[in-house]
Design an enzyme around this catalytic site. Structure first.
Site, PDB file in Angstrom:
ATOM      1  N   CYS A  56      53.662  34.743  28.234  1.00 29.31           N
ATOM      2  CA  CYS A  56      55.043  35.166  28.428  1.00 29.31           C
ATOM      3  C   CYS A  56      55.167  35.733  29.844  1.00 29.31           C
ATOM      4  O   CYS A  56      55.278  36.942  30.053  1.00 29.31           O
ATOM      5  CB  CYS A  56      55.425  36.204  27.373  1.00 29.31           C
ATOM      6  SG  CYS A  56      57.169  36.607  27.363  1.00 29.31           S
ATOM      7  N   GLU A  57      55.124  34.846  30.815  1.00 29.67           N
ATOM      8  CA  GLU A  57      55.047  35.222  32.225  1.00 29.67           C
ATOM      9  C   GLU A  57      55.502  34.022  33.042  1.00 29.67           C
ATOM     10  O   GLU A  57      54.887  32.950  32.982  1.00 29.67           O
ATOM     11  CB  GLU A  57      53.599  35.582  32.581  1.00 29.67           C
ATOM     12  CG  GLU A  57      53.408  36.252  33.900  1.00 29.67           C
ATOM     13  CD  GLU A  57      53.711  37.737  33.850  1.00 29.67           C
ATOM     14  OE1 GLU A  57      54.292  38.221  34.830  1.00 29.67           O
ATOM     15  OE2 GLU A  57      53.366  38.390  32.849  1.00 29.67           O
ATOM     16  N   GLU A  98      24.075  35.686  50.100  1.00 26.73           N
ATOM     17  CA  GLU A  98      24.579  35.986  48.756  1.00 26.73           C
ATOM     18  C   GLU A  98      25.610  34.950  48.292  1.00 26.73           C
ATOM     19  O   GLU A  98      26.767  35.277  48.047  1.00 26.73           O
ATOM     20  CB  GLU A  98      25.227  37.367  48.734  1.00 26.73           C
ATOM     21  CG  GLU A  98      24.288  38.513  49.016  1.00 26.73           C
ATOM     22  CD  GLU A  98      25.009  39.850  49.102  1.00 26.73           C
ATOM     23  OE1 GLU A  98      24.338  40.874  48.934  1.00 26.73           O
ATOM     24  OE2 GLU A  98      26.239  39.865  49.344  1.00 26.73           O
ATOM     25  N   GLY A 107      27.734  32.708  45.766  1.00 27.36           N
ATOM     26  CA  GLY A 107      28.112  32.801  44.359  1.00 27.36           C
ATOM     27  C   GLY A 107      28.972  31.617  43.962  1.00 27.36           C
ATOM     28  O   GLY A 107      28.550  30.718  43.244  1.00 27.36           O
ATOM     29  N   TYR A 136      34.890  32.456  39.027  1.00 31.84           N
ATOM     30  CA  TYR A 136      36.053  33.349  38.935  1.00 31.84           C
ATOM     31  C   TYR A 136      37.090  32.888  37.915  1.00 31.84           C
ATOM     32  O   TYR A 136      38.275  33.129  38.080  1.00 31.84           O
ATOM     33  CB  TYR A 136      36.690  33.542  40.316  1.00 31.84           C
ATOM     34  CG  TYR A 136      35.726  34.096  41.316  1.00 31.84           C
ATOM     35  CD1 TYR A 136      35.278  35.405  41.227  1.00 31.84           C
ATOM     36  CD2 TYR A 136      35.208  33.293  42.324  1.00 31.84           C
ATOM     37  CE1 TYR A 136      34.353  35.910  42.124  1.00 31.84           C
ATOM     38  CE2 TYR A 136      34.286  33.790  43.229  1.00 31.84           C
ATOM     39  CZ  TYR A 136      33.854  35.102  43.120  1.00 31.84           C
ATOM     40  OH  TYR A 136      32.938  35.604  44.009  1.00 31.84           O
TER      41      TYR A 136
END
Length: 420
Positions: free
Chosen positions: A350-351, A279, A281, A379
């Site tokens: 804002c982080e 599998e 990805g 991702y």
């Protein structure tokens, strides 16, 4: 040519045409990886199957490409399954994962004859059997087993350790309970087992260890229950290049040794070798993607650091904040200029943790230049959000040097669409 070329396209021209932030994907690269799966795994080894782990990157167009190349698909939610359905992906070629599939998701999968459902906990079999009976459907399942191995990767993307939210623990009592329940179901048929030990793995050590554990399980259930394992899904997790000394290895590096070990172990336990499933990805799409940003504010703190701010960040690529993921970046309109400065690439949220790349060496830049961040095919789009009510970027696919839009850029109205 003064600008960076990617997949045969001038990236500055794409940025000007589609605006930024912008995801771009190379179909040629994706197809090359899918064909490597066919040539070096499916055609090289009998009784094998490959499915693309769609959580890495999924749009209707991606589903169409995967199907056209003859590879199946792994989905982990109703949304991924529905996307595949709308792209007319064959349901029998889909494997449905998930540690907490809802009743609605299971009904959607069973009603539409999904190929396999990977059971993550024993109680899930009751739900599947009830729905299958109601719909008069035969459902084929695999047990996801947690083999109890800790892989050398970030703890948030380890999946095979004992203390994990994924899989059925490999204990005597739990395995016995699972087998006894499965073998007494009328509408649900157990075909075998699945394991996944982690993501972004650079070596094959734990795959080999897991195969030893799983073939012992196959021997045990044969001796105690007369159960013949027809399918063994070995997961994916093959690593790619993001930065520094990380390198994508050929698929055969993983699969050849996996197949050799399975053949050896099955022979030693007098077991018929089951159908083997992989599998991949990230390995398929990770290096196929690039994200383009426009440079905005430039803030120099003398003697400490220079922050270069971009028009995206955490909403379109949360991985640095989540996993401390590292990326390489280039100034695409100054690709041939000498790097002279070390800067930190800051997102616009804002982080304080919205930092995309620490200590990147680049030429001197100004507002309006373009930054390209490499290996963002996996991702990034799939994990993107509207944090700070920022619209998601467009996605452009490049094929043989020609670009086409496959996902439209979100608007503010798109963000408000479901507000009441």
């Amino acid at each position: 040519m003064k600008n960076l070329m990617f997949a045969g396209c001038d990236i500055v021209k794409l940025a000007e045409k589609y605006k930024t932030p912008l995801y771009i994907m190379s179909e040629d690269y994706i197809v090359e990886r899918l064909r490597e799966i066919k040539n070096d795994f499916l055609n090289r080894h009998e009784k094998t199957r490959a499915v693309y782990a769609s959580k890495a990157f999924l749009t209707k167009e991606m589903a169409r490409i995967v199907h056209r190349e003859g590879i199946g698909m792994d989905v982990v939610s109703g949304g991924e399954l529905y996307t595949a359905m709308k792209a007319e992906f064959p349901m029998e070629d889909i494997i449905f994962h998930g540690n907490n599939k809802t009743i609605d998701e299971l009904e959607l999968a069973i009603e539409n004859n999904v190929g396999r459902i990977v059971v993550d906990h024993i109680e899930e079999m009751d739900l599947i059997e009830e729905i299958a009976k109601e719909k008069n459907k035969k459902v084929y399942i695999l047990f996801r087993i947690s083999p109890g191995l800790e892989s050398d990767t970030h703890k948030y993307i380890q999946t095979g350790q004992v203390d994990s939210k994924f899989g059925i623990p490999l204990t005597e009592k739990t395995i016995s309970s699972a087998m006894e329940k499965a073998l007494n179901l009328e509408f649900t048929e157990l075909l075998g087992f699945h394991f996944h030990i982690g993501s972004q793995l650079s070596d094959n050590e734990n795959h080999i260890k897991a195969i030893d554990i799983m073939t012992k399980l196959m021997k045990k259930v044969k001796d105690e229950y007369g159960f013949i394992t027809k399918e063994l899904n070995t997961g994916g997790g093959y690593g790619i290049h993001y930065s520094e000394d990380e390198h994508r290895k050929p698929l055969s590096y993983y699969t050849d040794s996996i197949m050799i070990e399975i053949e050896k172990q099955c022979k030693s336990y007098d077991l018929e070798r089951p159908l083997i499933i992989i599998e991949p990805g990230r390995w398929v799409v990770g290096e196929a993607g690039m994200t383009i940003y426009s440079i905005g504010a430039i803030k120099e703190i003398p003697g400490i650091r220079t922050y270069i701010s971009i028009d995206g960040g955490m909403p379109d690529n949360p991985r640095p904040s989540l996993y401390e993921a590292k990326y390489e970046g280039v100034i695409i309109n100054k690709i041939h200029e000498e790097p002279t400065e070390i800067v930190t690439i800051a997102g616009k949220c804002c982080e304080s943790g919205d930092i995309l790349i620490w200590d990147l060496k680049i030429p001197k830049v100004e507002r309006g230049d373009f930054l390209g961040v490499l290996s963002t095919g996996a991702y990034n789009y799939s994990m993107s959000s509207n944090y700070n009510r920022i619209p998601r970027p467009a996605v452009v696919m490049i094929t043989e040097g020609k670009d086409r839009l496959i996902v439209k850029r979100e608007t503010y109205d798109d963000i408000l669409r479901n507000d009441l």
